[in-house]
Design a protein around this motif. Structure first.
Motif, PDB file in Angstrom:
ATOM      1  N   LEU A  63       0.817  -1.235  -0.015  1.00  0.00           N
ATOM      2  CA  LEU A  63       0.013   0.046   0.046  1.00  0.00           C
ATOM      3  C   LEU A  63       1.005   1.273  -0.059  1.00  0.00           C
ATOM      4  N   GLN A  64       1.900   1.281  -0.861  1.00  0.00           N
ATOM      5  CA  GLN A  64       2.713   2.402  -0.882  1.00  0.00           C
ATOM      6  C   GLN A  64       2.655   2.951  -2.439  1.00  0.00           C
ATOM      7  N   GLY A  65       2.289   4.174  -2.623  1.00  0.00           N
ATOM      8  CA  GLY A  65       2.101   4.614  -4.105  1.00  0.00           C
ATOM      9  C   GLY A  65       1.348   6.081  -3.910  1.00  0.00           C
ATOM     10  N   SER A  66       0.752   6.533  -5.247  1.00  0.00           N
ATOM     11  CA  SER A  66       0.471   7.587  -5.565  1.00  0.00           C
ATOM     12  C   SER A  66      -0.609   7.840  -6.528  1.00  0.00           C
ATOM     13  N   SER A  67      -1.445   8.796  -6.603  1.00  0.00           N
ATOM     14  CA  SER A  67      -2.551   9.048  -7.617  1.00  0.00           C
ATOM     15  C   SER A  67      -2.576  10.695  -7.981  1.00  0.00           C
ATOM     16  N   GLU A  68      -2.531  10.905  -9.184  1.00  0.00           N
ATOM     17  CA  GLU A  68      -2.844  12.103  -9.351  1.00  0.00           C
ATOM     18  C   GLU A  68      -3.487  12.247 -10.935  1.00  0.00           C
ATOM     19  N   PRO A  69      -3.909  13.271 -11.208  1.00  0.00           N
ATOM     20  CA  PRO A  69      -4.856  13.072 -12.527  1.00  0.00           C
ATOM     21  C   PRO A  69      -3.977  12.566 -13.522  1.00  0.00           C
ATOM     22  N   GLY A  70      -4.469  11.390 -14.251  1.00  0.00           N
ATOM     23  CA  GLY A  70      -4.097  10.916 -15.412  1.00  0.00           C
ATOM     24  C   GLY A  70      -2.798  10.054 -15.215  1.00  0.00           C
ATOM     25  N   ARG A  71      -2.588   9.709 -13.876  1.00  0.00           N
ATOM     26  CA  ARG A  71      -1.383   8.946 -13.477  1.00  0.00           C
ATOM     27  C   ARG A  71      -1.337   8.413 -12.227  1.00  0.00           C
ATOM     28  N   ALA A  72      -1.230   7.140 -11.948  1.00  0.00           N
ATOM     29  CA  ALA A  72      -1.221   6.350 -10.776  1.00  0.00           C
ATOM     30  C   ALA A  72      -0.053   5.448 -10.491  1.00  0.00           C
ATOM     31  N   VAL A  73       0.258   5.356  -9.567  1.00  0.00           N
ATOM     32  CA  VAL A  73       1.608   4.470  -9.039  1.00  0.00           C
ATOM     33  C   VAL A  73       1.514   3.722  -7.870  1.00  0.00           C
ATOM     34  N   ASP A  74       1.527   2.125  -8.031  1.00  0.00           N
ATOM     35  CA  ASP A  74       1.563   1.381  -6.952  1.00  0.00           C
ATOM     36  C   ASP A  74       3.120   0.765  -6.794  1.00  0.00           C
ATOM     37  N   LEU A  75       3.576   0.949  -5.630  1.00  0.00           N
ATOM     38  CA  LEU A  75       4.903   0.566  -5.492  1.00  0.00           C
ATOM     39  C   LEU A  75       4.939  -0.896  -4.914  1.00  0.00           C
ATOM     40  N   ALA A  76       5.924  -1.946  -5.547  1.00  0.00           N
ATOM     41  CA  ALA A  76       5.782  -3.161  -4.888  1.00  0.00           C
ATOM     42  C   ALA A  76       7.255  -3.285  -4.175  1.00  0.00           C
ATOM     43  N   VAL A  77       7.143  -3.664  -2.852  1.00  0.00           N
ATOM     44  CA  VAL A  77       8.593  -3.567  -2.233  1.00  0.00           C
ATOM     45  C   VAL A  77       8.743  -4.791  -1.811  1.00  0.00           C
ATOM     46  N   HIS A  78      10.165  -5.382  -2.064  1.00  0.00           N
ATOM     47  CA  HIS A  78      10.384  -6.667  -1.525  1.00  0.00           C
ATOM     48  C   HIS A  78      11.928  -6.515  -0.836  1.00  0.00           C
ATOM     49  N   THR A  79      12.062  -7.079   0.261  1.00  0.00           N
ATOM     50  CA  THR A  79      13.124  -7.170   1.069  1.00  0.00           C
ATOM     51  C   THR A  79      13.912  -8.582   1.307  1.00  0.00           C
ATOM     52  N   GLU A  80      15.265  -8.523   1.167  1.00  0.00           N
ATOM     53  CA  GLU A  80      15.573  -9.843   1.296  1.00  0.00           C
ATOM     54  C   GLU A  80      15.339 -10.678   2.614  1.00  0.00           C
ATOM     55  N   GLY A  81      15.195 -10.044   3.561  1.00  0.00           N
ATOM     56  CA  GLY A  81      14.961 -10.904   4.687  1.00  0.00           C
ATOM     57  C   GLY A  81      13.453 -11.469   4.738  1.00  0.00           C
ATOM     58  N   ALA A  82      12.520 -10.821   4.233  1.00  0.00           N
ATOM     59  CA  ALA A  82      11.114 -11.484   3.931  1.00  0.00           C
ATOM     60  C   ALA A  82      11.087 -12.378   3.070  1.00  0.00           C
ATOM     61  N   VAL A  83      11.806 -12.155   1.852  1.00  0.00           N
ATOM     62  CA  VAL A  83      11.641 -13.223   0.660  1.00  0.00           C
ATOM     63  C   VAL A  83      12.423 -14.606   1.366  1.00  0.00           C
ATOM     64  N   ARG A  84      13.657 -14.431   2.054  1.00  0.00           N
ATOM     65  CA  ARG A  84      14.487 -15.569   2.581  1.00  0.00           C
ATOM     66  C   ARG A  84      13.339 -16.348   3.306  1.00  0.00           C
ATOM     67  N   ARG A  85      13.016 -15.822   4.374  1.00  0.00           N
ATOM     68  CA  ARG A  85      11.853 -16.320   5.499  1.00  0.00           C
ATOM     69  C   ARG A  85      10.743 -17.215   4.735  1.00  0.00           C
ATOM     70  N   LEU A  86      10.311 -16.799   3.611  1.00  0.00           N
ATOM     71  CA  LEU A  86       9.210 -17.236   3.069  1.00  0.00           C
ATOM     72  C   LEU A  86       9.928 -18.472   2.237  1.00  0.00           C
ATOM     73  N   LEU A  87      10.854 -18.067   1.452  1.00  0.00           N
ATOM     74  CA  LEU A  87      11.424 -19.326   0.612  1.00  0.00           C
ATOM     75  C   LEU A  87      11.968 -20.582   1.548  1.00  0.00           C
TER      76      LEU A  87
END
Length: 358
Positions: free
Chosen positions: A149-173
């Motif tokens: 839920l990191q991102g922004s919106s403005e007229p004609g443009r929207a951004v949703d960020l996808a954040v990945h950290t090695e710690g969380a990725v490693r724990r899941l895998l």
């Protein structure tokens, strides 16, 4: 038998036996309270069998938010974190809160605050279906990715960020590799590193590192679009599938269809890097389903099987297996809710399953 929890080094078997397990019940919104009502008696059943537990119902959801303006107060969150061993969760989401902010703040606060990195979604098709015998499990990262839920919106443009950290990725895998090793099955990483070179590139690098550390596990990476196609054509070759938050959500919804539909799908979320006496969250995969709420149409199987997963996490294997076998026996007898082609209400289905318990 496998356990999700990490036992404290100083803990003895007697400590575990003497411990009173504290479970918070958050029924939530829509059909959540209806399916929770069919799972709650399982706690009483486990207590009658000698399991030491206490359950406490908490009000957080749309009704509470609309009445008080509170989502999940800081004191309540701290209480869940410090005083409870587990959370049994129904669903959140209500059309009276159209932006869904209360649902985001409750569920994401629990997932992210408690660091419930691993979301485990098994697929075991129902007796009598054409997929019977299939055993698929999805390990979905639960705190990051496109759902941060990191991102922004403005007229004609929207951004949703996808954040990945090695710690969380490693724990899941790491959890997925351990599970695939325990089952003796193939582990497949779903990714799009060919396009998402940074975020999914990190996933692929960590996966390759862990594959070298676990040579006994047959493991492969697979582009997510090709994986989805292969799942539809023939899911049998897949054992454990690991994915980020977004892809894991989509893939596990597809595998839920193999098992009979969203109403039958359970899940369990936990923090593999923390001692087991922190909250773990069990919830059905389906949402709050406001279109059928209050009509007795919701299928309680996903909620009941989520409770079984919680029992197994707590080390109560006998009770977990008994609940799973009761669900299977009920379905073999032909009992069905309307989503599965039957005519039983939510309560009638729950009763039919509990009647199969020893």
């Amino acid at each position: 038998m496998w356990h999700h929890r990490l036992e404290l080094e100083t803990e003895t078997e007697q400590d575990i036996l003497d411990h009173i397990t504290r479970i918070a019940l958050i029924p939530g919104d829509g059909a959540g309270p209806e399916v929770m009502a069919e799972a709650e008696p399982l706690l009483e059943w486990a207590r009658a069998r000698g399991r030491r537990l206490e359950a406490e119902r908490l009000p957080y959801g749309a009704d509470h938010f609309l009445a008080t303006g509170e989502t999940l107060p800081e004191a309540a969150y701290a209480d869940l974190r410090d005083r409870f061993d587990a959370i049994l969760f129904g669903a959140v989401g209500d059309p009276r809160v159209p932006d869904g902010r209360h649902a985001e703040e409750i569920l994401l606060r629990l997932r992210q605050g408690l660091e419930l990195t691993v979301n485990f979604r098994p697929c075991r098709p129902l007796p009598g279906t054409r997929m019977a015998g299939l055993h698929l499990e999805v390990f979905r990262e639960n705190t990051e990715g496109a759902y941060c839920l990191q991102g922004s919106s403005e007229p004609g443009r929207a951004v949703d960020l996808a954040v990945h950290t090695e710690g969380a990725v490693r724990r899941l895998l790491e959890a997925a590799f351990l599970r695939a090793r325990a089952r003796g099955c193939t582990l497949t990483l779903a990714h799009k590193a060919n396009v998402l070179k940074h975020g999914h590139g990190l996933w692929l690098r960590v996966f390759q590192d862990l594959r070298a550390a676990h040579p006994e596990v047959p493991a492969r990476g697979m582009h997510a679009d090709a994986l989805l196609c292969a799942l539809v054509q023939d899911p049998a070759p897949f054992g454990v599938i690991a994915a980020d938050n977004y892809l894991g959500d989509l893939i596990s919804d597809l595998t839920a269809a193999f098992a009979g539909g969203m109403g039958t799908a359970p899940s369990l979320s936990w923090a593999p890097h923390r001692p087991f006496r922190c909250a773990v969250l069990a919830e059905p995969v389906h949402g709050s389903a406001p279109d059928i709420a209050g009509q007795g149409l919701a299928n309680p199987v996903g909620m009941i099987l989520s409770t079984a997963l919680l029992f197994r996490h707590l080390g109560w294997e006998t009770e977990a297996r008994a609940v799973e076998e009761a669900v299977a026996a009920t379905l073999r007898d032909g009992a069905r809710t309307s989503d599965l082609g039957g005519n039983l209400s939510t309560g009638e289905m729950g009763t039919a399953i509990r009647e199969q318990l020893p």
